[in-house]
Motif scaffolding. Structure first.
Motif, PDB file in Angstrom:
ATOM      1  N   ARG A  52       0.819  -1.212   0.000  1.00  0.00           N
ATOM      2  CA  ARG A  52       0.000   0.000   0.000  1.00  0.00           C
ATOM      3  C   ARG A  52       0.853   1.261   0.000  1.00  0.00           C
ATOM      4  O   ARG A  52       0.442   2.289  -0.537  1.00  0.00           O
ATOM      5  N   PHE A  53       2.041   1.195   0.609  1.00  0.00           N
ATOM      6  CA  PHE A  53       2.911   2.362   0.656  1.00  0.00           C
ATOM      7  C   PHE A  53       3.773   2.485  -0.604  1.00  0.00           C
ATOM      8  O   PHE A  53       4.549   3.427  -0.726  1.00  0.00           O
ATOM      9  N   CYS A  54       3.630   1.534  -1.511  1.00  0.00           N
ATOM     10  CA  CYS A  54       4.391   1.541  -2.772  1.00  0.00           C
ATOM     11  C   CYS A  54       3.445   1.516  -3.968  1.00  0.00           C
ATOM     12  O   CYS A  54       3.821   1.051  -5.049  1.00  0.00           O
ATOM     13  N   SER A  55       2.213   1.997  -3.788  1.00  0.00           N
ATOM     14  CA  SER A  55       1.213   1.915  -4.863  1.00  0.00           C
ATOM     15  C   SER A  55       0.523   3.249  -5.067  1.00  0.00           C
ATOM     16  O   SER A  55       0.260   3.990  -4.110  1.00  0.00           O
ATOM     17  N   LEU A  56       0.235   3.543  -6.326  1.00  0.00           N
ATOM     18  CA  LEU A  56      -0.589   4.691  -6.680  1.00  0.00           C
ATOM     19  C   LEU A  56      -2.061   4.309  -6.575  1.00  0.00           C
ATOM     20  O   LEU A  56      -2.433   3.162  -6.807  1.00  0.00           O
ATOM     21  N   MET A  57      -2.881   5.276  -6.224  1.00  0.00           N
ATOM     22  CA  MET A  57      -4.325   5.072  -6.291  1.00  0.00           C
ATOM     23  C   MET A  57      -4.787   5.582  -7.654  1.00  0.00           C
ATOM     24  O   MET A  57      -4.654   6.767  -7.957  1.00  0.00           O
ATOM     25  N   VAL A  58      -5.260   4.662  -8.491  1.00  0.00           N
ATOM     26  CA  VAL A  58      -5.702   5.029  -9.839  1.00  0.00           C
ATOM     27  C   VAL A  58      -7.197   4.728  -9.973  1.00  0.00           C
ATOM     28  O   VAL A  58      -7.723   3.825  -9.326  1.00  0.00           O
ATOM     29  N   ARG A  59      -7.860   5.516 -10.821  1.00  0.00           N
ATOM     30  CA  ARG A  59      -9.293   5.350 -11.011  1.00  0.00           C
ATOM     31  C   ARG A  59      -9.566   4.949 -12.458  1.00  0.00           C
ATOM     32  O   ARG A  59      -9.096   5.595 -13.397  1.00  0.00           O
ATOM     33  N   ASP A  60     -10.309   3.849 -12.633  1.00  0.00           N
ATOM     34  CA  ASP A  60     -10.659   3.358 -13.968  1.00  0.00           C
ATOM     35  C   ASP A  60     -11.556   4.379 -14.654  1.00  0.00           C
ATOM     36  O   ASP A  60     -12.631   4.733 -14.140  1.00  0.00           O
ATOM     37  N   ALA A  61     -11.123   4.866 -15.814  1.00  0.00           N
ATOM     38  CA  ALA A  61     -11.894   5.895 -16.521  1.00  0.00           C
ATOM     39  C   ALA A  61     -13.236   5.375 -16.993  1.00  0.00           C
ATOM     40  O   ALA A  61     -14.202   6.153 -17.120  1.00  0.00           O
ATOM     41  N   ALA A  62     -13.350   4.086 -17.256  1.00  0.00           N
ATOM     42  CA  ALA A  62     -14.597   3.533 -17.790  1.00  0.00           C
ATOM     43  C   ALA A  62     -15.659   3.357 -16.709  1.00  0.00           C
ATOM     44  O   ALA A  62     -16.809   3.795 -16.868  1.00  0.00           O
ATOM     45  N   CYS A  63     -15.287   2.729 -15.592  1.00  0.00           N
ATOM     46  CA  CYS A  63     -16.281   2.430 -14.555  1.00  0.00           C
ATOM     47  C   CYS A  63     -16.115   3.265 -13.300  1.00  0.00           C
ATOM     48  O   CYS A  63     -16.986   3.240 -12.414  1.00  0.00           O
ATOM     49  N   GLY A  64     -15.015   4.011 -13.194  1.00  0.00           N
ATOM     50  CA  GLY A  64     -14.797   4.860 -12.028  1.00  0.00           C
ATOM     51  C   GLY A  64     -14.316   4.121 -10.798  1.00  0.00           C
ATOM     52  O   GLY A  64     -14.213   4.714  -9.721  1.00  0.00           O
ATOM     53  N   ARG A  65     -13.987   2.843 -10.904  1.00  0.00           N
ATOM     54  CA  ARG A  65     -13.562   2.064  -9.743  1.00  0.00           C
ATOM     55  C   ARG A  65     -12.079   2.301  -9.470  1.00  0.00           C
ATOM     56  O   ARG A  65     -11.273   2.392 -10.402  1.00  0.00           O
ATOM     57  N   GLU A  66     -11.726   2.387  -8.186  1.00  0.00           N
ATOM     58  CA  GLU A  66     -10.358   2.697  -7.784  1.00  0.00           C
ATOM     59  C   GLU A  66      -9.548   1.417  -7.587  1.00  0.00           C
ATOM     60  O   GLU A  66     -10.070   0.399  -7.129  1.00  0.00           O
ATOM     61  N   SER A 108      -8.333  21.268   3.393  1.00  0.00           N
ATOM     62  CA  SER A 108      -8.064  21.466   1.956  1.00  0.00           C
ATOM     63  C   SER A 108      -6.585  21.306   1.605  1.00  0.00           C
ATOM     64  O   SER A 108      -6.034  22.088   0.819  1.00  0.00           O
ATOM     65  N   SER A 109      -5.930  20.307   2.181  1.00  0.00           N
ATOM     66  CA  SER A 109      -4.541  20.007   1.826  1.00  0.00           C
ATOM     67  C   SER A 109      -4.438  18.535   1.443  1.00  0.00           C
ATOM     68  O   SER A 109      -3.921  17.706   2.202  1.00  0.00           O
ATOM     69  N   PRO A 110      -4.954  18.175   0.269  1.00  0.00           N
ATOM     70  CA  PRO A 110      -4.946  16.754  -0.123  1.00  0.00           C
ATOM     71  C   PRO A 110      -3.548  16.265  -0.449  1.00  0.00           C
ATOM     72  O   PRO A 110      -2.635  17.048  -0.734  1.00  0.00           O
ATOM     73  N   LEU A 111      -3.382  14.954  -0.387  1.00  0.00           N
ATOM     74  CA  LEU A 111      -2.127  14.339  -0.817  1.00  0.00           C
ATOM     75  C   LEU A 111      -2.129  14.188  -2.333  1.00  0.00           C
ATOM     76  O   LEU A 111      -3.144  13.804  -2.919  1.00  0.00           O
ATOM     77  N   PRO A 112      -1.007  14.479  -2.999  1.00  0.00           N
ATOM     78  CA  PRO A 112      -0.943  14.314  -4.459  1.00  0.00           C
ATOM     79  C   PRO A 112      -1.187  12.864  -4.858  1.00  0.00           C
ATOM     80  O   PRO A 112      -0.675  11.938  -4.209  1.00  0.00           O
ATOM     81  N   THR A 113      -1.947  12.652  -5.915  1.00  0.00           N
ATOM     82  CA  THR A 113      -2.266  11.286  -6.352  1.00  0.00           C
ATOM     83  C   THR A 113      -1.269  10.738  -7.367  1.00  0.00           C
ATOM     84  O   THR A 113      -1.436   9.611  -7.837  1.00  0.00           O
ATOM     85  N   ASP A 114      -0.220  11.530  -7.711  1.00  0.00           N
ATOM     86  CA  ASP A 114       0.785  11.019  -8.635  1.00  0.00           C
ATOM     87  C   ASP A 114       1.928  10.322  -7.906  1.00  0.00           C
ATOM     88  O   ASP A 114       2.977  10.029  -8.484  1.00  0.00           O
TER      89      ASP A 114
END
Length: 474
Positions: A52-66, A108-114
């Protein structure tokens, strides 16, 4: 490289806009921070081996699932070093400067998703490190257990801190109560009754039932308001002394007595002309997260990372509504503890927390995370405060061979105007009180009310002990 892994239902909930949450953990140390030593420790730590500490959180553009997608970790992007003081005013203490810094991060200080959803701020001028970890990565038990795996005992630096159970989870408490009563008919009736009543109230809170407004009330969009942060400190020996004076009480019973008494005093002191306007017994409802793992308290990280273990990594908690009550008459501070114990005893005979977890899972599966986040958001809007209590190491510890002064935990802002997170460490309990400053302009006064409440309870407990001992020693 392994393929993408879906987020858990709770993880998906915490990345929704209404329920997006980041956990902040401040660690103050005695000696100046060695940046190179911190980097070396992180590179060899179990944290950078955890997926989990070595993974990006990505969102599927088609279904929106993370999903979680493994990536290389650039430590330089996660370790943010600040060398200059946070405040130019020399009268501002290190504690206040760090608290103000965390309060600003809470809104309002989110963590970068990249990059993976964590970062560490090294505040060199204040000998403090601030960990920011997204709640989607795990709950407080998971993250504290991970953090302590990187620490060592101060008196034996070859040993990791002692990890043990601290109290009971909701489900194990209910089971223990049933075992003690040998499954009597009346115990079974009470379990069924309290579960139905508590879950009915929980459901109504998600729909329309709301606390009456007070000087502590938040509401929709209050999570966007500026924040202040203050710290209340309690001696665990004082809490244990109070606990022993009430038969069958626990530290959590004492904690809720302190909260009820402290909030009552704060309401009276901030509106002295209006004393008596609030009805006696006015309910102020708290929201608490309850560990549902088979083993209570902090966990062994190896067990958490074992997918076949019952104590898995992640967010494994249910929610409880924990009401406290306003009373103007503070002449009997121990009365707040007794009322808190009576309330928590009923909760221990209820399966409210496991039901909230499994029904939340069902709602996520059927209606999706958006509906689940709306219902959770409404529950927060319709209650008054959030509270959590995680027991840390009993002994003094070091991190990167640097003695730790304190551990403090808070989270990003919620619709509540007040959130309280307590962590115990080496004989002290540190409660971080995060408030919306337009609602509660002086959180230090609130912290003082809590500390004063415990001291008055201690004095009353000592007086009771002396009175009980005096007949035996005329």
């Amino acid at each position: 490289m392994e393929g993408d892994q879906p987020l858990t239902p709770a993880g998906r909930l915490f990345v929704q806009p209404l329920t997006n949450q980041i956990i902040h953990c401040a660690i103050a140390v005695e000696l100046p921070i060695d940046v190179d030593a911190v980097k070396a420790e992180l590179r060899s730590s179990v944290m950078l081996k955890h997926p989990r500490f070595c993974s990006l959180m990505v969102r599927d553009a088609a279904c929106g699932r993370e999903h979680w997608r493994r990536t290389a970790v650039d430590l330089e992007r996660h370790l943010l070093v600040r060398r200059q003081p946070l405040s130019e005013d020399p009268s501002v203490s290190d504690e206040d400067a760090v608290n103000d810094f965390i309060a600003d991060l809470s809104v309002s200080s989110p963590l970068p998703t990249d990059k993976p959803l964590w970062e560490i701020h090294l505040l060199l001028a204040h000998n403090t490190a601030v960990f920011r970890v997204h709640h989607a990565l795990g709950d407080g038990i998971s993250l504290m257990s991970m953090l302590l795996s990187c620490c060592r005992k101060a008196d034996d630096r070859s040993q990791t801190p002692t990890i043990g159970g601290v109290g009971a989870s909701s489900s194990s408490s209910s089971s223990a109560a049933l075992r003690r009563s040998r499954w009597s008919f009346w115990t079974f009736v009470k379990v069924v009754w309290y579960t139905l009543v508590h879950f009915l109230e929980f459901s109504m809170r998600a729909l329309w039932l709301k606390d009456k407004p007070t000087a502590l009330s938040g509401g929709a969009a209050v999570e966007l308001w500026p924040r202040k942060l203050a710290s209340a400190r309690f001696r665990l020996e004082d809490m244990k002394l109070v606990k022993r004076s009430v038969a069958g009480a626990t530290i959590n019973d004492v904690l809720f007595g302190i909260i009820a008494c402290g909030l009552s005093r704060y309401l009276d002191r901030t509106n002295p002309k209006g004393v008596g306007q609030l009805p006696e017994g006015l309910q102020l409802t708290g929201l608490a997260m309850i560990n549902l793992r088979p083993e209570a308290g902090l966990q062994d990280v190896a067990e958490l990372m074992n997918r076949t273990s019952g104590s898995r990594w992640g967010n494994k908690f249910g929610m409880l509504l924990l009401p406290v009550y306003y009373y103007h008459d503070n002449s009997d501070p121990m009365g707040f503890v007794r009322r808190g114990k009576a309330m928590i005893d009923k909760k221990k005979l209820s399966f409210e927390a496991p039901l909230s977890y499994y029904i939340g899972f069902l709602i996520m599966s059927i209606f999706g995370p958006k509906v689940a986040s709306i219902l959770n958001y409404r529950i927060v809007c319709n209650t008054t405060f959030t509270v959590s209590n995680v027991v840390g190491p009993q002994e003094a510890i070091t991190v990167v061979d640097n003695p730790v002064k304190y551990l403090r935990v808070s989270s990003s802002s919620l619709p509540h105007a007040i959130t309280m997170h307590m962590v115990s460490y080496a004989g002290m309990a540190e409660m971080q009180i995060l408030v919306a400053k337009d609602v509660i302009p002086d959180p230090k006064l609130l912290a003082h009310c809590f500390q004063e409440a415990l001291l008055d309870m201690k004095q009353q407990a000592q007086a009771q002990a002396q009175a009980q001992a005096s007949p035996a020693n005329p």
